[in-house]
Design an enzyme around this catalytic site. Structure first.
Site, mmCIF file in Angstrom:
data_model
loop_
_atom_site.group_PDB
_atom_site.id
_atom_site.type_symbol
_atom_site.label_atom_id
_atom_site.label_comp_id
_atom_site.label_asym_id
_atom_site.label_seq_id
_atom_site.Cartn_x
_atom_site.Cartn_y
_atom_site.Cartn_z
ATOM 1 N N GLU A 13 55.537 43.688 23.927
ATOM 2 C CA GLU A 13 55.858 44.443 22.717
ATOM 3 C C GLU A 13 57.282 44.992 22.720
ATOM 4 O O GLU A 13 57.622 45.870 21.926
ATOM 5 C CB GLU A 13 54.852 45.571 22.551
ATOM 6 C CG GLU A 13 53.440 45.082 22.282
ATOM 7 C CD GLU A 13 52.423 46.203 22.288
ATOM 8 O OE1 GLU A 13 52.172 46.777 21.225
ATOM 9 O OE2 GLU A 13 51.890 46.497 23.373
ATOM 10 N N SER A 190 49.632 44.959 20.115
ATOM 11 C CA SER A 190 50.230 44.172 19.034
ATOM 12 C C SER A 190 49.517 42.845 18.814
ATOM 13 O O SER A 190 50.099 41.884 18.317
ATOM 14 C CB SER A 190 51.731 43.915 19.289
ATOM 15 O OG SER A 190 52.472 45.081 19.022
ATOM 16 N N SER A 321 56.110 51.134 9.242
ATOM 17 C CA SER A 321 54.927 50.992 10.085
ATOM 18 C C SER A 321 53.722 51.686 9.457
ATOM 19 O O SER A 321 53.854 52.492 8.535
ATOM 20 C CB SER A 321 55.192 51.562 11.478
ATOM 21 O OG SER A 321 56.193 50.821 12.155
#
Length: 358
Positions: A13, A190, A321
């Protein structure tokens, strides 16, 4: 305040973290703070006698941010590119600069940045940092332990088990499961290395691929349903957000490729389902011993049943996000959210210590 934003690292990530860190850095600069963005693995080679200058450097460290890719980074290449060729997770001057700062904002995701080890190290070194404590991070990062805690504490989650590549039988019959199943690394993030398998061949292939990443893998029943996330700030749930990938599920590419998903917040669900999801998110937050903030991920099946998949202790923090979008729906702007995280982290762990106020 003098703030170091830590991002990057040496995990799949890495790129996502750098983008989060850049967003945090920019908005805190706009808020008037002295901020520097630093890759925790690469560090910042600089004259040890002049480190105070770093907080006023014109680029603020933002030059380390590259365009996000749709596939996980080549970590071997990243490691090989470190000038001092050290395999230490903490790069040059990371400890020194974090100790100088009033606060270290953790923009890291996954790996050593989110599994509690860095938080524990900072506790021992007297470095102030944002987000949950080391214990909560360690518990939540392990999907096998998380699943067990959920099952023991009334947090609905898909049926599943955690298996070790050398210690357990891997046939689905032995595990009490049947196809289709989801195969995923025990401590990944993720959606890297997550596979939905419908055939024995797909299952065997997914196991082989997952065990290349980690020694432990979670196998769980496949739940067909809509995908949601629900942020938690200090034990209070934010409005849930629905994630609608245009293809497949909410995997790495769909998470970070522009236009690959539609995100609706507040989610288009009944008030009853919304309240149920928020209550589950808060319960998950508490049973995992978390504090400050986090984000829980959910599936809602066709019968209206909710399943909590996991809780992210350092969720994505770009302005686009999921958690910042939820906060905005609740009336909290991005920069204010970042400052709130700093303030709450100070209150949770450092009450009474002398530090420049926000």
């Amino acid at each position: 305040m003098k703030i170091i934003v830590l991002a990057g690292g040496l995990c799949p990530e890495r790129d996502v973290s750098l983008v989060s860190g850049a967003g945090i850095c920019r908005t805190l600069l706009e808020k008037g703070h002295d901020v520097f963005l630093m890759d925790v693995f690469m560090g910042f080679p600089y004259d040890p006698n002049r480190l105070e200058e770093v907080f006023a450097l014109p680029g603020h460290g933002l030059e380390i941010v590259d365009r996000i890719h749709t596939e996980a980074p080549d970590l071997a290449a990243v490691k090989a590119s470190r000038p001092d060729q050290s395999d230490c997770f903490l790069g040059p001057n990371v400890i020194e600069l974090c100790r100088m700062a009033d606060m270290t904002f953790l923009g890291l995701h996954g790996g050593e940045g989110e599994n509690g080890k860095l938080q524990a190290t900072f506790d021992l070194l007297g470095i102030r940092y944002t987000g949950p404590d080391s214990l909560g991070c360690a518990i939540a990062m392990d999907k096998g332990i998380t699943k067990h805690i959920f099952q023991e504490n009334g947090v609905s989650t898909p049926k599943g088990v955690c298996i070790h590549k050398n210690k357990h039988k891997k046939s689905l019959d032995d595990l009490g499961l049947s196809l289709p199943v989801v195969v995923k690394p025990c401590s990944g993030g993720s959606s890297i290395g997550v596979y939905i398998t419908h055939t024995q061949e797909e299952y065997d292939s997914a196991l082989a691929a997952s065990f290349k990443q980690e020694d432990e893998v979670v196998i769980e029943e496949y739940i067909k349903g809509r995908e949601f996330a629900c942020g938690i700030l200090d034990g209070n749930a934010l409005p849930p957000i629905e994630i609608i990938p245009k293809t497949r599920f909410f995997d790495y590419a769909n998470k970070y490729q522009a236009g690959a998903t539609e995100e609706i917040c507040p989610a288009n669900i009944s008030e009853e389902i919304s309240e149920r999801m928020k209550a589950l998110a808060v319960r998950a937050f508490h049973v995992l011993k978390l504090n400050v903030y986090s984000r829980a991920d959910f599936l809602l099946d066709e019968e209206g049943l909710l399943y909590c998949l996991e809780v992210n202790t350092l969720p994505g923090m770009t302005e686009a996000s999921l958690l910042p979008k939820e906060a905005k729906a609740a009336g909290i702007e991005y920069g204010d959210l970042c400052e709130w995280i700093i303030k709450k982290s100070l209150e949770e762990r450092y009450a009474g210590e002398r530090t420049e106020s926000l």
